[in-house]
Motif scaffolding. Structure first.
Motif: not given
Length: 151
Positions: A29-33, A35-37
């Protein structure tokens, strides 16, 4: 760094997730990797748990992975170039092996004589030299084709 207590909201909201799941997803989440869900799940948990949101703001820098999760473009390029070079070397060795194997058996057609084996008949020592080189190139080719992933 102490993580705030687990406030499992499963009894209040059927779509909520546990703190442990959120902690597992945080590096992505913090790395931006993520998924949208996964992002929606983590965002929902953060909004539902202000204590966790405060802890996350204070400790966010220490939670971001030090190394990128995907290989860099430079690493991919270097790996591809190594593979390409290895394939060229193997192709070259195969071509040499075939050439030196076939050379002693070279022949020509002469009108009334028919098929004439010129290397073996006229120069057997050279033919044996070519065969020796052929064996060496076949060994080199087989050696370069072996599996190099053994640890």
């Amino acid at each position: 760094m102490t993580v705030p207590p687990n406030k499992n909201l499963a009894n209040q909201n059927p779509n909520s997730i546990s703190r442990d799941v959120v902690l597992d997803l945080l590096p992505l989440y913090l790395a931006g990797e993520a998924s949208e869900d996964s992002k929606q799940l983590v965002d929902g948990y953060i909004h539902a748990n202000p204590e966790f949101a405060t802890w996350l703001k204070e400790n966010q820098a220490s939670l971001i992975p030090a190394a990128p999760l995907s290989p860099s473009a430079q690493l991919e390029k270097e790996t591809f170039m190594k593979f390409k070079t290895e394939q060229r070397r193997k192709s070259f060795l195969l071509a040499l092996a075939i050439f030196f194997t076939a050379m002693p058996f070279a022949f020509i057609f002469e009108g009334d004589k028919g098929l004439v084996w010129w290397m073996i008949k006229d120069s057997p020592s050279q033919a044996y030299g070519f065969l020796f080189i052929a064996v060496c190139t076949w060994v080199g080719y087989i050696w370069s084709s072996r599996d190099k992933t053994e640890a």
